[in-house]
Every structure is written in structure tokens, then in C-alpha cells.
Design a protein around this motif. Structure first.
Motif, PDB file in Angstrom:
ATOM      1  N   PRO A   1       0.804  -1.223   0.000  1.00 31.46           N
ATOM      2  CA  PRO A   1       0.000   0.000   0.000  1.00 31.46           C
ATOM      3  C   PRO A   1       0.836   1.273   0.000  1.00 31.46           C
ATOM      4  N   ALA A   2       2.164   1.121   0.244  1.00 28.08           N
ATOM      5  CA  ALA A   2       3.045   2.289   0.195  1.00 28.08           C
ATOM      6  C   ALA A   2       3.532   2.567  -1.224  1.00 28.08           C
ATOM      7  N   ASN A   3       3.315   1.618  -2.158  1.00 27.24           N
ATOM      8  CA  ASN A   3       3.627   1.892  -3.556  1.00 27.24           C
ATOM      9  C   ASN A   3       2.661   2.935  -4.100  1.00 27.24           C
ATOM     10  N   ASP A   4       3.050   3.603  -5.167  1.00 26.98           N
ATOM     11  CA  ASP A   4       2.264   4.746  -5.640  1.00 26.98           C
ATOM     12  C   ASP A   4       1.144   4.391  -6.613  1.00 26.98           C
ATOM     13  N   HIS A   5       1.364   3.397  -7.473  1.00 25.13           N
ATOM     14  CA  HIS A   5       0.339   3.095  -8.468  1.00 25.13           C
ATOM     15  C   HIS A   5      -0.982   2.587  -7.897  1.00 25.13           C
ATOM     16  N   PRO A   6      -0.985   1.807  -6.801  1.00 26.09           N
ATOM     17  CA  PRO A   6      -2.266   1.298  -6.323  1.00 26.09           C
ATOM     18  C   PRO A   6      -3.321   2.375  -6.101  1.00 26.09           C
ATOM     19  N   ALA A   7      -2.990   3.457  -5.404  1.00 28.77           N
ATOM     20  CA  ALA A   7      -3.982   4.505  -5.145  1.00 28.77           C
ATOM     21  C   ALA A   7      -4.435   5.167  -6.435  1.00 28.77           C
ATOM     22  N   THR A   8      -3.494   5.382  -7.356  1.00 29.84           N
ATOM     23  CA  THR A   8      -3.855   6.000  -8.630  1.00 29.84           C
ATOM     24  C   THR A   8      -4.804   5.111  -9.422  1.00 29.84           C
ATOM     25  N   MET A   9      -4.531   3.820  -9.458  1.00 34.47           N
ATOM     26  CA  MET A   9      -5.405   2.911 -10.189  1.00 34.47           C
ATOM     27  C   MET A   9      -6.781   2.811  -9.531  1.00 34.47           C
ATOM     28  N   VAL A  10      -6.827   2.933  -8.210  1.00 34.52           N
ATOM     29  CA  VAL A  10      -8.110   2.963  -7.508  1.00 34.52           C
ATOM     30  C   VAL A  10      -8.905   4.203  -7.927  1.00 34.52           C
ATOM     31  N   ALA A  11      -8.251   5.356  -7.967  1.00 35.81           N
ATOM     32  CA  ALA A  11      -8.930   6.593  -8.357  1.00 35.81           C
ATOM     33  C   ALA A  11      -9.405   6.532  -9.807  1.00 35.81           C
TER      34      ALA A  11
ATOM     35  N   GLN B   1      -6.199  -7.124  -1.296  1.00 35.66           N
ATOM     36  CA  GLN B   1      -6.955  -7.788  -0.239  1.00 35.66           C
ATOM     37  C   GLN B   1      -6.394  -7.549   1.156  1.00 35.66           C
ATOM     38  N   ASP B   2      -5.091  -7.386   1.273  1.00 35.70           N
ATOM     39  CA  ASP B   2      -4.442  -7.100   2.546  1.00 35.70           C
ATOM     40  C   ASP B   2      -3.022  -6.663   2.211  1.00 35.70           C
ATOM     41  N   ILE B   3      -2.256  -6.279   3.212  1.00 42.91           N
ATOM     42  CA  ILE B   3      -0.890  -5.842   2.943  1.00 42.91           C
ATOM     43  C   ILE B   3      -0.097  -6.976   2.292  1.00 42.91           C
TER      44      ILE B   3
ATOM     45  N   ASN C   1      -0.456   4.639   1.325  1.00 42.15           N
ATOM     46  CA  ASN C   1       0.110   4.413   2.664  1.00 42.15           C
ATOM     47  C   ASN C   1      -0.838   4.879   3.770  1.00 42.15           C
ATOM     48  N   ALA C   2      -2.122   4.630   3.538  1.00 42.38           N
ATOM     49  CA  ALA C   2      -3.132   5.073   4.492  1.00 42.38           C
ATOM     50  C   ALA C   2      -3.863   3.909   5.149  1.00 42.38           C
ATOM     51  N   GLY C   3      -3.336   2.692   4.977  1.00 41.73           N
ATOM     52  CA  GLY C   3      -3.961   1.510   5.532  1.00 41.73           C
ATOM     53  C   GLY C   3      -3.295   0.275   4.948  1.00 41.73           C
TER      54      GLY C   3
END
Length: 290
Positions: free
Chosen positions: A121-131, A154-156, A219-221
């Protein structure tokens, strides 16, 4: 910084790679760029019996649009996203994201698919792909299946990938008119993981009201956090200063970061709020609204 012993495999075709995964089962880990996985192994925060390197398999590096989506091959380098004309002009949020990942040396090796498949979750692409509301294509010897990004993490360090599957493609919906997106990241120094990060996408109607919004937090969870309530609040409203501030507050409210040397829980949540506000303003600017 020496990893525990493992056997290394370098298949030259997808069929060979999938056959290896079927044979080795859960004892194998797929290696793409290796810029996330190898440091973890060297620090002995994880171990594997077998590494299956897909870096020599042809046909996994590409960026092109078709059938209403931007298609990114899983082995596409971060540096290729930075250089891509279509990414810079039509998907600037992806450019924002790629250019703040580590440093140029890492980006020349790191892959987009590896960034996602690692499940950090600290990688950058996951949040962007979620958005962006992306989907990932995973391949096994039985064929392909599509996994919505909201179901992928699903989890860290845990994703929806089965032991015999390889992430082979990422699909991002093509933006509609009056759409924009942006990614902002707070890091202690260049190349560091984010203390906090925020990805925002918006579509604005002709009347000036927000028609669609997507918000993802880095990196928020234990997984990238989607700002569901914040997005729902924003839709249907004109993005005034007050509305932007409340959207940012609602997004940060659902963050559950861990305290570490990058900051306390309170500090990280506060920074998430600030970054959502900045990303939202930049995304709105990129819609071209007056």
C-alpha cells in the motif's frame, strides 16, 4: 543484505512461465522488475523457494489505447510511462505517479505490473489505479480473467492473484470530456516511500457540477484506501473552496495509517487531507473548466 537461498527460473515464453507456476505451486514468486520484491528479500522480510523471472517474455511491454481503454503491459517500465506522449497528454495522473516513484535508475527497471502485484500500500500506483477505476488482467494456463482494482488488493502484500497466475495487463478507462486527474505525494526525500499520497480523478459537467469523482490514498492503511464517502459527497456539487475542504476532510477521515519514522497517525492523516485538496484542485484545473 543477502536473501535466503532460492532457485531462479527465467522462462522465455508465457506458456513456460505458467507451466512452472503450475509445477511449483505456492513455493514460487513471480519476479518482474524486482525493484520492490528484491529489497524485501534482501532484508529477509520475506523469503521464497523459487523466483520465476518474466522479464525475458516478449509482448508484455506496451502502452496503447483500444476499445475505450488505455492498455498497459504488465512489464512496461515506469520510465516508459514518463516518456509516453499519450500518457502525458491524456492521462497526466499516471505521469504524476510514475515520475515520483523512487529515482530514475529504479524507474528504468521497475514495472507497472510489478508495482501493483507486490501488494504494497506504500507503492504509488495502487492509489492512482483505484482513483482511475482500473482493472487488471491476470493469466493462468486456463486463460485470462479480469479483476476490478477494488477487488484486487486484499491485505498488505496480498492480492487476488492465485499462485498459478501472472498479472499481464492493466486497463484504464479512457477519460471522457471535461475530465482530469492528479497525484500528489509527500516524501521525506526523493526516492522515499510516501508519508502520505493522494490520487484524485474528476469529471465536470457543462453546468460546472462534478459528475464523477475517484479518490485513492497511498500508505493510508493495509490496502490503498478509496475515499467512497468523500467522492459521493463531491458528486453533484460545484467545487467551491468549502466543498473541496470538506471532500478532503472526509477522505482523510477513513485513513488508517501506522505511526513510524515518517510521522504519527495524526500527522499522516492531516497530510492526507492536505494532499487530497491539492490533487483535487489540480484535477479540476486539468478538466479545462472555466
Amino acid at each position: 543484505m543477502i536473501p535466503a537461498p532460492f532457485d531462479y527460473h527465467a522462462p522465455s515464453s508465457m506458456a513456460d512461465a505458467l507451466a512452472l507456476l503450475n509445477e511449483l505451486g505456492g513455493s514460487a514468486k513471480v519476479l518482474s522488475g524486482g525493484q520492490s520484491l528484491l529489497p524485501l528479500l534482501k532484508l529477509r522480510l520475506g523469503s521464497v523457494e523459487h523466483l520465476v523471472d518474466i522479464g525475458r517474455i516478449p509482448g508484455l511491454e506496451y502502452i496503447h489505447e483500444s476499445d475505450g481503454t488505455l492498455r498497459i503491459g504488465a512489464a512496461t517500465r515506469e520510465s516508459a510511462l514518463e516518456r509516453s506522449k499519450v500518457v502525458r497528454t491524456k492521462y497526466p495522473i499516471l505521469f504524476d505517479t510514475a515520475r515520483v516513484i523512487a529515482d530514475p535508475l529504479v524507474r528504468n527497471r521497475a514495472t507497472v505490473g510489478g508495482n501493483l502485484a507486490h501488494g504494497d500500500p506504500a507503492n504509488d500506483h495502487p492509489a492512482t489505479m483505484v482513483a482511475l477505476g482500473a482493472e487488471v488482467i491476470v493469466t493462468s494456463s486456463k486463460g485470462q480473467r479480469s479483476v476490478p482494482i477494488d477487488e484486487f488488493f486484499q491485505d498488505i502484500f496480498t492480492t487476488a492473484l492465485e499462485p498459478n497466475e501472472i498479472l499481464t495487463e492493466i486497463r484504464v478507462p479512457m477519460p471522457t470530456p471535461r475530465s482530469g486527474g492528479a497525484y500528489f505525494k509527500l516524501e521525506r526525500k526523493v526516492g522515499d516511500y510516501a508519508a502520505a499520497g493522494a490520487a484524485v480523478t474528476v469529471t465536470v459537467g457543462e453546468s460546472g457540477e462534478v459528475e464523477h469523482a475517484g479518490i485513492g490514498l497511498t500508505n493510508a492503511g493495509p490496502v490503498p484506501v478509496r475515499g467512497v464517502e468523500a467522492s459521493a459527497y463531491l458528486v453533484g456539487k460545484r467545487p467551491t473552496d468549502e466543498v473541496i475542504a470538506e471532500t478532503a476532510r472526509l477522505a482523510a477521515e477513513v485513513a488508517t495509517p501506522s505511526a513510524d519514522h515518517r510521522g504519527s497517525v495524526e500527522y499522516k492523516k492531516s497530510m492526507a487531507r492536505v494532499l487530497v485538496g491539492r490533487a483535487l484542485r489540480k484535477a479540476l484545473e486539468r478538466t479545462g473548466r472555466k
